[in-house]
Design a protein around this motif. Structure first.
Motif, short mmCIF file in Angstrom:
data_model
loop_
_atom_site.label_atom_id
_atom_site.label_comp_id
_atom_site.label_asym_id
_atom_site.label_seq_id
_atom_site.Cartn_x
_atom_site.Cartn_y
_atom_site.Cartn_z
N GLY A 25 14.00 -10.67 5.50
CA GLY A 25 14.29 -10.02 6.78
C GLY A 25 13.16 -10.16 7.78
N VAL A 26 12.98 -9.12 8.59
CA VAL A 26 12.01 -9.18 9.70
C VAL A 26 10.56 -9.33 9.26
CG1 VAL A 26 13.38 -7.91 11.39
CG2 VAL A 26 11.89 -6.65 9.84
N LEU A 27 10.28 -9.06 7.98
CA LEU A 27 8.90 -9.17 7.51
C LEU A 27 8.67 -10.45 6.69
CD1 LEU A 27 8.25 -5.44 6.56
CD2 LEU A 27 7.09 -6.72 8.36
N GLN A 28 9.68 -11.26 6.60
CA GLN A 28 9.55 -12.50 5.83
C GLN A 28 8.47 -13.38 6.45
OE1 GLN A 28 13.13 -14.83 5.63
NE2 GLN A 28 12.49 -15.88 3.76
N SER A 29 7.53 -13.82 5.63
CA SER A 29 6.35 -14.61 6.01
C SER A 29 5.42 -13.86 6.98
CB SER A 29 6.73 -15.99 6.57
OG SER A 29 7.38 -15.87 7.81
N VAL A 30 5.71 -12.59 7.27
CA VAL A 30 4.83 -11.74 8.07
C VAL A 30 4.00 -10.86 7.13
CG1 VAL A 30 4.79 -9.81 9.72
CG2 VAL A 30 6.41 -11.69 10.02
N ALA A 31 4.64 -10.39 6.06
CA ALA A 31 3.98 -9.47 5.13
C ALA A 31 4.38 -9.80 3.70
CB ALA A 31 4.36 -8.03 5.46
N GLU A 32 3.54 -9.34 2.78
CA GLU A 32 3.88 -9.42 1.36
C GLU A 32 3.49 -8.11 0.70
OE1 GLU A 32 1.68 -12.86 0.19
OE2 GLU A 32 -0.23 -11.79 0.07
N VAL A 33 4.17 -7.78 -0.40
CA VAL A 33 3.88 -6.53 -1.10
C VAL A 33 2.75 -6.79 -2.10
CG1 VAL A 33 4.80 -4.72 -2.60
CG2 VAL A 33 6.27 -5.75 -0.83
N ALA A 34 1.59 -6.21 -1.83
CA ALA A 34 0.45 -6.41 -2.73
C ALA A 34 0.55 -5.48 -3.93
CB ALA A 34 -0.86 -6.17 -1.99
N VAL A 35 0.98 -4.26 -3.68
CA VAL A 35 1.12 -3.29 -4.77
C VAL A 35 2.00 -2.13 -4.32
CG1 VAL A 35 -0.96 -1.96 -4.12
CG2 VAL A 35 -0.17 -1.91 -6.51
N VAL A 36 2.71 -1.56 -5.26
CA VAL A 36 3.43 -0.30 -5.03
C VAL A 36 2.74 0.74 -5.89
CG1 VAL A 36 5.63 0.93 -5.22
CG2 VAL A 36 5.61 -1.48 -4.52
N PHE A 37 2.28 1.81 -5.23
CA PHE A 37 1.51 2.84 -5.94
C PHE A 37 2.23 4.18 -5.87
CE2 PHE A 37 -1.24 6.54 -5.70
CZ PHE A 37 -1.97 6.42 -6.88
N SER A 38 2.12 4.97 -6.94
CA SER A 38 2.64 6.33 -6.90
C SER A 38 1.65 7.32 -7.52
CB SER A 38 3.98 6.43 -7.64
OG SER A 38 4.50 7.75 -7.49
N ASN A 39 1.66 8.51 -6.96
CA ASN A 39 0.90 9.62 -7.54
C ASN A 39 1.70 10.32 -8.64
OD1 ASN A 39 2.69 10.64 -5.47
ND2 ASN A 39 1.73 12.63 -5.80
N ILE A 40 2.94 9.88 -8.82
CA ILE A 40 3.81 10.43 -9.86
C ILE A 40 4.19 9.27 -10.78
CG2 ILE A 40 6.00 11.66 -10.31
CD1 ILE A 40 4.26 13.39 -8.60
N PRO A 41 3.59 9.19 -11.95
CA PRO A 41 3.83 8.01 -12.81
C PRO A 41 5.29 7.77 -13.14
CG PRO A 41 1.93 9.26 -13.61
CD PRO A 41 2.54 10.07 -12.50
N GLU A 42 6.10 8.85 -13.20
CA GLU A 42 7.51 8.64 -13.58
C GLU A 42 8.44 8.55 -12.36
OE1 GLU A 42 5.60 11.20 -14.17
OE2 GLU A 42 6.65 13.12 -13.93
N ALA A 43 7.88 8.35 -11.18
CA ALA A 43 8.73 8.25 -9.97
C ALA A 43 9.75 7.13 -10.10
CB ALA A 43 7.85 8.01 -8.75
N LEU A 44 10.98 7.42 -9.69
CA LEU A 44 12.04 6.41 -9.78
C LEU A 44 11.69 5.17 -8.96
CD1 LEU A 44 15.28 8.59 -9.55
CD2 LEU A 44 14.34 7.41 -11.55
N GLY A 45 11.05 5.38 -7.81
CA GLY A 45 10.70 4.26 -6.95
C GLY A 45 9.72 3.31 -7.60
N LEU A 46 8.87 3.83 -8.44
CA LEU A 46 7.89 2.98 -9.13
C LEU A 46 8.61 2.09 -10.15
CD1 LEU A 46 4.80 2.75 -8.89
CD2 LEU A 46 4.63 4.24 -10.90
N GLN A 47 9.55 2.69 -10.87
CA GLN A 47 10.37 1.90 -11.82
C GLN A 47 11.13 0.80 -11.09
OE1 GLN A 47 13.06 4.34 -14.17
NE2 GLN A 47 11.44 5.87 -14.51
N ALA A 48 11.70 1.16 -9.94
CA ALA A 48 12.47 0.18 -9.17
C ALA A 48 11.57 -0.98 -8.73
CB ALA A 48 13.12 0.85 -7.97
#
Ligand code: GAR
Length: 202
Positions: A25-48
């Motif tokens: 989408g709009v961030l293609q070749s503009v940005a990349e995901v270096a890391v996804v971090f959570s303060n909640i180890p079991e967060a659903l978003g971290l699993q995703a």
């Protein structure tokens, strides 16, 4: 491409939307995901994020002192050399140490006009006040709770919405396209932060 550290505490729907815009989408070749971090180890978003193949990391914030916890998070994030820290449902106030480490490069999405409503439960606030319209705000993060300079706002039409669920559904749909759009414009230098004229700072 600009390296993003995406921080979340829960479901992660904004992270997923951002990831989609990075991939195709709009961030293609503009940005990349270096890391996804959570303060909640079991967060659903971290699993995703893990399932999508992103680097993930977590440090449990529960029972930790804010300054010490944030120092650990800063040290961890710095290993990934992020250009931007993207808060996506990251339900913590950042300490001055954290803000200074990434000064002017921390973004947050807030599901209300930050001049009118700060903190949690913004959709409940819009629903309970039967607002005909609410706003999504993307802003730079400072040491206050949703007080940082606004980058952009997008309206959400709430006319005819008949439940909190419907208010949230409409709001999230706007959040999911607006956050990536705004980040893309910020990275390309098209947006200047607006400091609130109604600021209560003396
Ligand atoms: C989103 O609605 C986001 O705007 C809000 O939390 C939700 C997270 O959902 N953030 C705040 O209220 C920050 N004060 P998500 O985990 O599915 O992205």
């Amino acid at each position: 491409p600009a390296r993003l550290a995406i921080l979340l505490s829960g479901r992660g729907s904004n992270m997923l939307a951002m990831a989609r815009e990075v991939r195709e989408g709009v961030l293609q070749s503009v940005a990349e995901v270096a890391v996804v971090f959570s303060n909640i180890p079991e967060a659903l978003g971290l699993q995703a994020a893990q399932e999508l193949g992103f680097a993930t990391a977590s440090i449990d914030s529960r029972g930790r002192k804010r300054t010490e916890f944030d120092a650990d998070v800063v040290a961890l994030l710095q290993q990934y050399q992020p250009d931007y820290v993207v808060l996506a449902g990251y339900m913590r106030i950042l300490s001055p140490t954290f803000i200074r480490a990434f000064a002017g490069r921390i973004l947050n999405i807030h599901p209300a006009d930050t001049h009118q409503h700060q903190g949690l439960h913004a959709y409940e606030w819009a629903w309970e006040n039967r607002l005909p319209e609410t706003k999504i705000t993307v802003h730079l993060v400072d040491e206050g709770l949703d007080t940082g300079p606004v980058l952009a706002q997008a309206p959400v039409d709430l006319r005819g919405a008949d439940s909190l669920g419907e208010v949230e559904r409409r709001g999230l749909a706007v959040e999911h396209r607006f956050y990536a759009d705004t980040l893309a414009r910020f990275i390309s230098g098209q947006l200047q932060p607006q400091v609130a004229s109604t600021s209560s700072h003396p």
